[in-house]
Design an enzyme around this catalytic site. Structure first.
Site, PDB file in Angstrom:
ATOM      1  N   CYS A  82       0.865  -1.183   0.000  1.00 47.01           N
ATOM      2  CA  CYS A  82       0.000   0.000   0.000  1.00 47.01           C
ATOM      3  C   CYS A  82       0.903   1.235   0.000  1.00 47.01           C
ATOM      4  O   CYS A  82       1.730   1.413   0.895  1.00 47.01           O
ATOM      5  CB  CYS A  82      -0.929   0.012   1.213  1.00 47.01           C
ATOM      6  SG  CYS A  82      -1.790   1.587   1.409  1.00 47.01           S
ATOM      7  N   HIS A 135      -8.286   8.135   2.307  1.00 45.04           N
ATOM      8  CA  HIS A 135      -7.677   9.464   2.283  1.00 45.04           C
ATOM      9  C   HIS A 135      -8.742  10.500   1.982  1.00 45.04           C
ATOM     10  O   HIS A 135      -9.684  10.237   1.242  1.00 45.04           O
ATOM     11  CB  HIS A 135      -6.537   9.546   1.256  1.00 45.04           C
ATOM     12  CG  HIS A 135      -6.916   9.106  -0.121  1.00 45.04           C
ATOM     13  ND1 HIS A 135      -6.988   7.776  -0.475  1.00 45.04           N
ATOM     14  CD2 HIS A 135      -7.254   9.808  -1.236  1.00 45.04           C
ATOM     15  CE1 HIS A 135      -7.345   7.676  -1.742  1.00 45.04           C
ATOM     16  NE2 HIS A 135      -7.525   8.899  -2.232  1.00 45.04           N
TER      17      HIS A 135
HETATM   18  P1  5GP Z   1      -7.981   8.823  -5.302  1.00 38.38           P
HETATM   19  O1  5GP Z   1      -8.271   8.864  -6.776  1.00 38.38           O
HETATM   20  O2  5GP Z   1      -7.636   7.437  -4.828  1.00 38.38           O
HETATM   21  O3  5GP Z   1      -9.046   9.480  -4.474  1.00 38.38           O
HETATM   22  O4  5GP Z   1      -6.734   9.764  -5.081  1.00 38.38           O
HETATM   23  C1  5GP Z   1      -5.430   9.332  -5.012  1.00 38.38           C
HETATM   24  C2  5GP Z   1      -4.561  10.563  -5.005  1.00 38.38           C
HETATM   25  O5  5GP Z   1      -3.286  10.199  -4.551  1.00 38.38           O
HETATM   26  C3  5GP Z   1      -4.392  11.203  -6.389  1.00 38.38           C
HETATM   27  O6  5GP Z   1      -4.820  12.567  -6.316  1.00 38.38           O
HETATM   28  C4  5GP Z   1      -2.883  11.089  -6.651  1.00 38.38           C
HETATM   29  O7  5GP Z   1      -2.369  12.229  -7.285  1.00 38.38           O
HETATM   30  C5  5GP Z   1      -2.318  10.912  -5.262  1.00 38.38           C
HETATM   31  N1  5GP Z   1      -1.107  10.099  -5.177  1.00 38.38           N
HETATM   32  C6  5GP Z   1      -0.924   8.867  -5.725  1.00 38.38           C
HETATM   33  N2  5GP Z   1       0.283   8.378  -5.390  1.00 38.38           N
HETATM   34  C7  5GP Z   1       0.871   9.323  -4.604  1.00 38.38           C
HETATM   35  C8  5GP Z   1       2.135   9.391  -3.940  1.00 38.38           C
HETATM   36  O8  5GP Z   1       2.964   8.483  -3.989  1.00 38.38           O
HETATM   37  N3  5GP Z   1       2.385  10.518  -3.217  1.00 38.38           N
HETATM   38  C9  5GP Z   1       1.484  11.542  -3.128  1.00 38.38           C
HETATM   39  N4  5GP Z   1       1.849  12.599  -2.386  1.00 38.38           N
HETATM   40  N5  5GP Z   1       0.296  11.491  -3.733  1.00 38.38           N
HETATM   41  C10 5GP Z   1      -0.018  10.417  -4.461  1.00 38.38           C
HETATM   42 ZN    ZN Z   2      -2.356   1.498   3.606  1.00 40.84          ZN
END
Ligand code: 5GP
Ligand code: ZN
Length: 120
Positions: free
Chosen positions: A4, A97
């Site tokens: 993860c 998140h």
């Molecule tokens: P979801 O689409 O799951 O709600 O959002 C995931 C978010 O995590 C996306 O906005 C993406 O840019 C961010 N993200 C993905 N991998 C990483 C990472 O390794 N570091 C950071 N800081 N953000 C990440």
């Molecule tokens: Zn996790």
């Protein structure tokens, strides 16, 4: 949890641009920001999504998000919190998140290609 990406951030196995941290929660800048302020707030404990998180955890996370908003100076100007959940929610990272978006007037668009009126 193994493999993860956000657990790896919590464990400092991969770096993040940290905004705020306490015993239970962490906030860091999104890698691919969609607004001038785009921060992700997460519990250190792994839950797959909002749907799996105990209410008491969300209570702590709420207070933490309010602190983050103050720290980055959007508490007065306003901001948006979003949590994408599962397939239809468009969740990509399967560790709960909350997106904290602000720093400019945000748009409020249409969320899907289906006609919302069909659900009335
Ligand atoms: P979801 O689409 O799951 O709600 O959002 C995931 C978010 O995590 C996306 O906005 C993406 O840019 C961010 N993200 C993905 N991998 C990483 C990472 O390794 N570091 C950071 N800081 N953000 C990440
Ligand atoms: Zn996790």
């Amino acid at each position: 949890m193994e493999n993860c990406i956000f657990c790896k951030i919590v464990n400092r196995e991969i770096p993040s641009n940290l905004v705020l941290e306490n015993e239970d929660f962490m906030a860091f800048h999104d890698l691919n920001p969609k607004a001038p302020v785009h921060i992700l707030a997460i519990p250190k404990k792994h839950y797959e999504s909002f749907q799996d998180a105990p209410a008491v955890e969300m209570s702590g996370l709420t207070a933490f998000i309010q602190e983050v908003a103050k720290k980055v100076g959007v508490d007065k100007s306003g901001y948006r919190v979003i949590s994408n959940i599962g397939e239809n929610g468009g969740q990509e990272v399967k560790h709960l998140h909350i997106h904290i978006l602000g720093g400019a007037k945000l748009k409020w668009g249409h969320f899907s290609d289906s006609d919302p009126k069909n659900n009335l």
